[in-house]
Design a protein around this motif. Sequence first.
Motif, short mmCIF file in Angstrom:
data_model
loop_
_atom_site.label_atom_id
_atom_site.label_comp_id
_atom_site.label_asym_id
_atom_site.label_seq_id
_atom_site.Cartn_x
_atom_site.Cartn_y
_atom_site.Cartn_z
N VAL A 206 0.79 -1.21 -0.15
CA VAL A 206 -0.06 0.07 0.17
C VAL A 206 0.80 1.37 -0.04
O VAL A 206 2.14 1.14 0.11
N THR A 207 0.31 2.41 -0.30
CA THR A 207 0.92 3.65 -0.25
C THR A 207 1.42 4.16 1.14
O THR A 207 0.85 3.57 2.02
N LYS A 208 2.41 5.07 1.02
CA LYS A 208 2.84 5.36 2.24
C LYS A 208 1.84 6.25 3.41
O LYS A 208 1.70 6.07 4.55
N LYS A 209 1.01 6.87 2.34
CA LYS A 209 0.09 7.70 3.12
C LYS A 209 -1.06 6.71 3.84
O LYS A 209 -1.60 7.18 4.72
N GLU A 210 -1.34 5.53 3.09
CA GLU A 210 -2.55 4.74 3.62
C GLU A 210 -1.88 3.93 4.93
O GLU A 210 -2.54 3.67 5.96
N ARG A 211 -0.58 3.80 4.95
CA ARG A 211 0.00 3.02 5.91
C ARG A 211 0.18 3.79 7.16
O ARG A 211 -0.22 3.41 8.10
N LEU A 212 0.28 5.21 7.10
CA LEU A 212 0.53 6.14 8.05
C LEU A 212 -0.75 6.34 8.64
O LEU A 212 -0.88 6.39 9.70
N THR A 213 -1.88 6.39 7.82
CA THR A 213 -3.31 6.87 8.30
C THR A 213 -3.47 5.46 9.13
O THR A 213 -4.32 5.62 10.45
N LEU A 214 -3.39 4.11 8.86
CA LEU A 214 -3.66 2.93 9.45
C LEU A 214 -2.97 3.03 10.95
O LEU A 214 -3.45 2.43 12.08
N ASP A 215 -1.71 3.45 10.89
CA ASP A 215 -0.61 3.62 11.89
C ASP A 215 -1.33 4.53 13.10
O ASP A 215 -1.40 4.16 14.18
N SER B 292 -4.36 5.27 13.12
CA SER B 292 -5.64 4.77 13.70
C SER B 292 -5.35 3.93 14.84
O SER B 292 -6.14 3.70 15.89
N LYS B 293 -4.34 2.93 14.68
CA LYS B 293 -4.29 1.87 15.61
C LYS B 293 -3.44 2.57 16.87
O LYS B 293 -3.92 2.12 17.94
N GLN B 294 -2.91 3.39 16.84
CA GLN B 294 -2.18 4.18 18.14
C GLN B 294 -3.52 4.89 18.68
O GLN B 294 -3.49 4.77 20.22
N LYS B 295 -4.31 5.59 18.19
CA LYS B 295 -5.48 6.29 18.78
C LYS B 295 -6.13 5.00 19.53
O LYS B 295 -6.50 5.36 20.72
#
Length: 297
Positions: free
Chosen positions: A131-140, A142-145
């Motif tokens: 996946v793109t870097k942006k999508e990965r960052l968004t999921l990361d 979300s997980k932290q939150k």
Amino acid sequence: MEENKSLHQQLLEAGVHFGHQKKKWNPKMLPFIFTEKNGIHIIDLNKTIEGLQESAAALKSIAKSGKKIMFVATKKQAKEIVAEAAAKANMPFVTERWLGGMLTNFQTIRKSVKKMQSIEKMLNDGTLDSVTKKERLTLDRSKQKMEKVLGGISQMGRTPAALFIVDISHEHIALAEAKRLGITTFAMVDTNSDPTKVDFSIPSNDDATKSIAIVTNYLVAAIIEGIEERAQNKEQEQEEGEEEFTERTRGLDLDDEEAKRSGGKPGGAGRGRRGPGGGTSGQGGGRRPAAGAGAKR
């Protein structure tokens, strides 16, 4: 008595006896108030010790039965203390924010926990490498939150058997949900709160870090003791089960040996049934009639 004196001194040094200002008091706390000094209520530490010991005994019993106890403390001064103490006993805790329905709508909360665990797994096993870097960052993010709010209950598969709360006035939503589900409640109750709202109240200062620490650690020690006793009982039961199995096996072996001995006696296997004439069948043991014995003379 020596133990009580020692505990009394520790509570005194931790400032557990300091209540709120007189104008903020709850009249239902009157039985637990020792006196008033400079407009501040002083809690009777003898009542605190009674509440501590009763709560510790009950929590130990719950832990010994293998049930979970949830710790709830979202106040700034209590977060770290309660999270560390709950982690020692391997118990669930909420120290960031109490989500509405965390107990009454537990199945929905479990879905959020599973989603968080799924994202964490994908981030670790390389599933999201494509996946793109942006999508990965968004999921990361979300997980932290989610981990910040749900991390303390990630291993909790069902609603707990009990709740330990620091400041019931501050955690009134958690208390209301627990009461609605009939979950046993334990709490540090200050002079501005209603002690009748919980099953086990510990009259104490719920604002000072030292006070929160000494009460929480005392209860956690009792919980850990209950868990250790449960483990010892399991080991003992397992050993007794193995001994019983060994005895039964030994008894069966003795029965087999006895059977072999009785079956191996000389002539034991070769004996036939006795025939009508008194002889035995199967080996020609019966008497033959004499020649001509049955002929007419």
